[in-house]
Design a protein around this motif. Sequence first.
Motif, PDB file in Angstrom:
ATOM      1  N   LEU A   1       0.845  -1.181   0.000  1.00 23.00           N
ATOM      2  CA  LEU A   1       0.000   0.000   0.000  1.00 23.00           C
ATOM      3  C   LEU A   1       0.886   1.237   0.000  1.00 23.00           C
ATOM      4  O   LEU A   1       1.675   1.443   0.925  1.00 23.00           O
ATOM      5  CB  LEU A   1      -0.939   0.015   1.209  1.00 23.00           C
ATOM      6  N   VAL A   2       0.781   2.033  -1.064  1.00 22.68           N
ATOM      7  CA  VAL A   2       1.646   3.198  -1.260  1.00 22.68           C
ATOM      8  C   VAL A   2       0.851   4.453  -0.917  1.00 22.68           C
ATOM      9  O   VAL A   2      -0.145   4.773  -1.572  1.00 22.68           O
ATOM     10  CB  VAL A   2       2.159   3.263  -2.709  1.00 22.68           C
ATOM     11  N   LEU A   3       1.296   5.176   0.117  1.00 26.10           N
ATOM     12  CA  LEU A   3       0.661   6.420   0.529  1.00 26.10           C
ATOM     13  C   LEU A   3       1.402   7.591  -0.093  1.00 26.10           C
ATOM     14  O   LEU A   3       2.593   7.785   0.145  1.00 26.10           O
ATOM     15  CB  LEU A   3       0.692   6.563   2.061  1.00 26.10           C
ATOM     16  N   GLY A   4       0.713   8.375  -0.881  1.00 25.67           N
ATOM     17  CA  GLY A   4       1.345   9.534  -1.497  1.00 25.67           C
ATOM     18  C   GLY A   4       0.352  10.315  -2.321  1.00 25.67           C
ATOM     19  O   GLY A   4      -0.766   9.853  -2.582  1.00 25.67           O
ATOM     20  N   PHE A   5       0.758  11.505  -2.734  1.00 23.18           N
ATOM     21  CA  PHE A   5      -0.110  12.360  -3.533  1.00 23.18           C
ATOM     22  C   PHE A   5       0.677  12.908  -4.717  1.00 23.18           C
ATOM     23  O   PHE A   5       1.895  13.093  -4.659  1.00 23.18           O
ATOM     24  CB  PHE A   5      -0.668  13.512  -2.686  1.00 23.18           C
ATOM     25  N   GLY A   6      -0.042  13.189  -5.806  1.00 19.70           N
ATOM     26  CA  GLY A   6       0.593  13.787  -6.978  1.00 19.70           C
ATOM     27  C   GLY A   6       1.688  12.910  -7.536  1.00 19.70           C
ATOM     28  O   GLY A   6       1.513  11.719  -7.793  1.00 19.70           O
ATOM     29  N   GLY A   7       2.862  13.511  -7.706  1.00 24.16           N
ATOM     30  CA  GLY A   7       3.983  12.798  -8.286  1.00 24.16           C
ATOM     31  C   GLY A   7       4.503  11.643  -7.459  1.00 24.16           C
ATOM     32  O   GLY A   7       5.305  10.849  -7.940  1.00 24.16           O
ATOM     33  N   SER A   8       4.030  11.509  -6.222  1.00 22.45           N
ATOM     34  CA  SER A   8       4.449  10.376  -5.391  1.00 22.45           C
ATOM     35  C   SER A   8       3.760   9.075  -5.790  1.00 22.45           C
ATOM     36  O   SER A   8       4.242   7.996  -5.448  1.00 22.45           O
ATOM     37  CB  SER A   8       4.166  10.671  -3.916  1.00 22.45           C
TER      38      SER A   8
END
Length: 366
Positions: free
Chosen positions: A35-42
């Motif tokens: 599970l990858v938590l990030g926003f936009g370019g993340s």
Amino acid sequence: MSALKFKAEHPMFQYRLEEVPPDLTEWISSFERLLVLGFGGSVLPLRIFVESAGLGEKIICWDRLSRPPFFAQKTLYCVVSKSGETLEVKALLRDLLPDLGPDNLLCVTDPERGALREWQTQNSFRSLPIPQEIGGRFTHFSVFHRALLESQGISMSALLDRAKKKRDALMKDSSELEEIADIFFKPQAPPCFALWAYGAAHEAFAAWAQQALAESLGKKDSAGRRYGKLPFLLKGPQDQHSVLQYLVDGPQNQGLWLMAPKPEVEPPWESSSKIPKFLQTLSGQSLSKIEWILAESTYRSFLESNESGDTHSPLLRWSFSRSLEEMTEKIVVIQAFVEAMGQSWGIDAFNQPGVERGKGIARKLL
């Protein structure tokens, strides 16, 4: 417009990556889901690879401000923030903190500094770096993505080789870049254009392209002149039932960039039961073929309308498979276009001052 020259000057065009330590790849492979938590370019660059490879149930990209699901066993949580100050990521991390520890947490951040790097170092969590010289929206080929993809048996080296070949081809012949500029970015073009994508992999690509084109090219130059065209995302066939009417009979103030998969070769749909008469026209047609038919009919309707003069929407169609190899080539085209168009306009395509201003205001409101 004058011809665009693509020089591949930005560091991202090196397409060179360090190897992932084998023990880290083995550790990541031991989890049932990531599970990858990030926003936009993340997360947007990663999602292209995830959807193209059909890994959406294995690698979950979480970019919404609601508590992520907590899976009690065999889930690796990857917290991605270059600065460690992304407010949305910090809020999600706070809510998950009681359930996280060295056994199920991977920090992905700046290699040397920042709040997340400091916290990771203090607690000896496993980590991977985000390149300092490359902005998040262009980190498709990062060591973190290499680690995730290679844990699923996908060769990042093969994708890097494909990217290099496409880079070299665009440096010799920039006609693909000039076509995009001539259709959507010349001064007399409409102020916005739709990125209309069919299928999960193409939707992921279009969502990233929206960020790359808007955040990179929506800028002011040193004299204060403003540049940019607004890309907005449409999903097909869903938006054939919501936005198509506006595009056909509305004020004609937008372009249309269709991104659709090539029809895949797969067994036709079959059923042992008798097909009702009203469904018989679909006999033998796979879902992917029907999706292609819907995308193709949308494109041809606009092409015919433009030719008749009923509509005058700038129109471009990209038809490419959802394979990782073809997605990689299209990623390179967008990256190259951003650099070349930015240089043509005399703007810095790789900063984001408008975004930083908003982040500062948000911090003051806390």
